[in-house]
Scaffold this motif. Structure first.
Motif, PDB file in Angstrom:
ATOM      1  N   SER A  91       0.854  -1.277   0.078  1.00 44.87           N
ATOM      2  CA  SER A  91      -0.039  -0.013   0.128  1.00 44.87           C
ATOM      3  C   SER A  91       0.870   1.307   0.144  1.00 44.87           C
ATOM      4  O   SER A  91       2.093   1.320   0.393  1.00 44.87           O
ATOM      5  N   ARG A  92       0.195   2.169  -0.301  1.00 46.45           N
ATOM      6  CA  ARG A  92       1.120   3.683  -0.314  1.00 46.45           C
ATOM      7  C   ARG A  92       0.081   4.825  -0.246  1.00 46.45           C
ATOM      8  O   ARG A  92      -0.975   5.109  -1.098  1.00 46.45           O
ATOM      9  N   SER A  93       0.435   5.692   0.830  1.00 53.27           N
ATOM     10  CA  SER A  93      -0.912   6.653   1.023  1.00 53.27           C
ATOM     11  C   SER A  93      -0.583   7.824   0.066  1.00 53.27           C
ATOM     12  O   SER A  93       0.572   7.994  -0.269  1.00 53.27           O
ATOM     13  N   LEU A  94      -1.632   8.548  -0.141  1.00 53.09           N
ATOM     14  CA  LEU A  94      -1.406   9.948  -0.942  1.00 53.09           C
ATOM     15  C   LEU A  94      -1.179  11.001  -0.042  1.00 53.09           C
ATOM     16  O   LEU A  94      -1.724  11.030   1.129  1.00 53.09           O
ATOM     17  N   SER A  95      -0.611  12.024  -0.419  1.00 56.24           N
ATOM     18  CA  SER A  95      -0.112  13.340   0.515  1.00 56.24           C
ATOM     19  C   SER A  95      -0.632  14.562   0.073  1.00 56.24           C
ATOM     20  O   SER A  95      -0.172  14.383  -1.444  1.00 56.24           O
ATOM     21  N   ILE A  96      -0.966  15.356   0.562  1.00 56.35           N
ATOM     22  CA  ILE A  96      -1.018  16.781   0.160  1.00 56.35           C
ATOM     23  C   ILE A  96      -0.095  17.631   0.987  1.00 56.35           C
ATOM     24  O   ILE A  96      -0.175  17.632   2.163  1.00 56.35           O
ATOM     25  N   THR A  97       0.678  18.481   0.470  1.00 56.07           N
ATOM     26  CA  THR A  97       1.598  19.344   1.061  1.00 56.07           C
ATOM     27  C   THR A  97       1.276  20.742   0.785  1.00 56.07           C
ATOM     28  O   THR A  97       1.101  21.214  -0.356  1.00 56.07           O
ATOM     29  N   THR A  98       1.152  21.373   1.913  1.00 56.90           N
ATOM     30  CA  THR A  98       0.824  23.203   1.789  1.00 56.90           C
ATOM     31  C   THR A  98       2.390  23.741   1.928  1.00 56.90           C
ATOM     32  O   THR A  98       3.038  23.364   2.761  1.00 56.90           O
ATOM     33  N   CYS A  99       2.528  24.507   1.058  1.00 56.69           N
ATOM     34  CA  CYS A  99       3.825  24.960   0.822  1.00 56.69           C
ATOM     35  C   CYS A  99       3.903  26.456   0.961  1.00 56.69           C
ATOM     36  O   CYS A  99       2.922  27.122   0.956  1.00 56.69           O
ATOM     37  N   ILE A 100       5.218  27.139   1.131  1.00 54.30           N
ATOM     38  CA  ILE A 100       5.259  28.443   1.156  1.00 54.30           C
ATOM     39  C   ILE A 100       6.138  28.914  -0.315  1.00 54.30           C
ATOM     40  O   ILE A 100       7.235  28.542  -0.417  1.00 54.30           O
TER      41      ILE A 100
END
Length: 502
Positions: free
Chosen positions: A364-373
């Motif tokens: 399995s492999r999770s999805l990620s969402i990154t908030t960036c500057i």
């Protein structure tokens, strides 16, 4: 003589008057210079103001506190500006080009899926420190992939969303205790049988009970062993678990949201490569992903969750009420669970664990969402903007704590609780949501496909159609995938032994 006196007196008066005028004029000039200096100082202070745009109102107090903390160690003033997230990148662009009433941002917060659009528009400049991920303190595969575009680091990773398995540790300990008792009973039975076979049989005292006591350490260790590493182990747990009356489901999660579903697509679905920015690296329709999603569909037959009757909030509330043993939780659950345990609204222990693999072979492999500057390419204060962004990434050094005050999980820093390293590990190995504009609606399409698969649709046809839609968007022409035949598992025939006649 009187005339001369009057003349000299008049001359002296003129000289004194001239002196007074000169002094007065000098004073006026000095005052004017002081006022001009003050005005220039004020203008300089205004010139060194950085504007930070953001869209999440829950960050307001934190960002204002960060601005104050930064101002105490720098001559630069930071102004945080809350902006509606509707057409956010377009608003940044309009303000940067002077076509808006809003003053342009020098830097801004943005999710990593928008970085291609922002960078190509000149709104996300390469950051000052391109080697930041080569420093040991900043090594993080998930973060580096999230902010890298076309081989360049175009933003600073700030905080992230990822998933982990949230479980009721109290229930698991109760189950572990029963397992230990069963194992002890079995061992005692085997020992007694061995003694009986050896002729060493002693009659048990009437009414004597055989009981076992286990330490908390033994129970905790056994509970850890009972955590599922694969879907098969999770199903075995559900088969063997004697649930308390209040438990309504062993495993339940929001099956309608791709963020919590994506790990079931496995580590074989590729959109844009590791950094999510390469249109040449797309592989959606493949044998492994078909097998993963078939396993995902079979879970509905086992756990029976209706997509229309479930939401993330409803599932989390059920977990808090003690109705669920396992669920898929996002990073926002961290503060929620800690608060619920502190105020007594959650009357159990809990823990986090890695998402189970589909099988031993299909990971399995999770999805990620990154908030960036991101640093605006139109800013006149690039150096100052980079310095403040670095300060924001290291908020723990300034006495601030993003997780504690907002519930957001910082990319860098130390989690408040040791168990949260599970989320950090999941993020480090996660698949970042892609940045490519040509696949901008992929996640909507993927969510629809997952829902149809969960509800019994043809896995092969749905995944093939999804891949063809995405490839048609990327290539700009109609695309057809070659059909993949799923191998049929052979069920071994039972050996027939003919019984002897008579």
């Amino acid at each position: 003589m009187n005339y001369k006196k009057r003349f000299y007196a008049a001359l002296l008066t003129v000289v004194l008057a001239a002196g007074v005028f000169a002094v007065g004029k000098s004073g006026i000039q000095m005052k004017a210079e002081q006022e001009q200096a003050q005005q220039e100082s004020f203008l300089n202070r205004r010139k060194d103001t950085l504007r930070l745009w953001y869209t999440d109102e829950s960050l307001t107090d934190y960002l204002n506190a960060a601005a104050v903390a930064y101002g105490e160690r720098s001559d630069v003033r930071v102004e945080a500006v809350l902006i509606s997230d509707s057409e956010y990148v377009e608003e940044i662009n309009e303000a940067s080009l002077g076509r808006s009433e809003k003053e342009k941002p020098d830097l801004y917060l943005i999710t990593n899926d928008c970085l291609e659009k922002a960078h190509l528009a000149g709104l996300a400049k390469e950051i000052a420190d391109q080697d930041m991920f080569r420093v040991i303190d900043f090594e993080n595969g998930g973060a580096e992939a999230a902010v890298t575009y076309d081989g360049k680091v175009v933003a600073y990773p700030f905080y992230y969303e990822a998933c982990a398995l949230l479980y009721n540790k109290t229930y698991l300990k109760d189950y572990a205790r029963l397992q230990l008792e069963a194992e002890a009973d079995l061992a005692a039975g085997e020992a007694a049988q061995a003694e009986a076979d050896a002729g060493n049989v002693e009659e048990e005292a009437a009414g004597e009970e055989s009981g076992h006591e286990f330490s908390e350490e033994e129970i905790a260790r056994k509970a850890q062993e009972c955590l599922p590493d694969t879907i098969a182990e999770l199903e075995d747990f559900a088969d063997n678990y004697n649930a308390p009356e209040q438990v309504e489901a062993v495993f339940k999660w929001d099956v309608s949201d791709i963020l919590y579903n994506y790990s079931f697509a496995g580590d074989h679905l590729i959109v844009g490569g590791e950094n999510g920015d390469d249109p040449e690296r797309i592989d959606i329709y493949n044998l492994e992903t078909l097998q993963c999603l078939t396993t995902f569909q079979n879970l509905n037959q086992f756990f029976s969750i209706e997509t229309r009757g479930v939401s993330y909030e409803s599932v989390m509330q059920d977990f808090l009420d003690g109705k669920i043993v396992f669920t898929v939780a996002g990073t926002e659950a961290v503060n929620r669970m800690a608060q619920a345990q502190a105020d007594g609204s959650f009357a159990y222990e809990y823990g986090y664990y890695n998402m189970p693999d589909l099988t031993e072979e299909l990971k399995s492999r999770s999805l990620s969402i990154t908030t960036c500057i991101a640093i605006n390419g139109y800013t006149e204060f690039e150096e100052e903007a980079n310095d403040f962004a670095r300060f924001m990434m290291q908020d723990w050094t300034s006495g601030l704590n993003l997780q504690e005050s907002t519930g957001k999980m910082p990319v860098y820093g130390y989690p408040l609780y040791d168990e949260l390293y599970t989320f950090a590990g999941a993020y480090n190995e996660s698949m970042p949501i892609p940045k490519m504009m040509t696949t901008g609606n992929f996640w909507v399409q993927m969510e629809i496909a997952f829902t149809n698969i969960w509800e019994g649709g043809d896995v092969n046809a749905l995944l093939k159609s999804l891949s063809e839609q995405v490839m048609s968007q990327v290539t700009g022409e109609e695309y057809t995938e070659e059909y993949i035949e799923l191998p049929v598992e052979e069920v071994p025939e039972e050996e027939y032994i003919e019984e002897p006649q008579g």
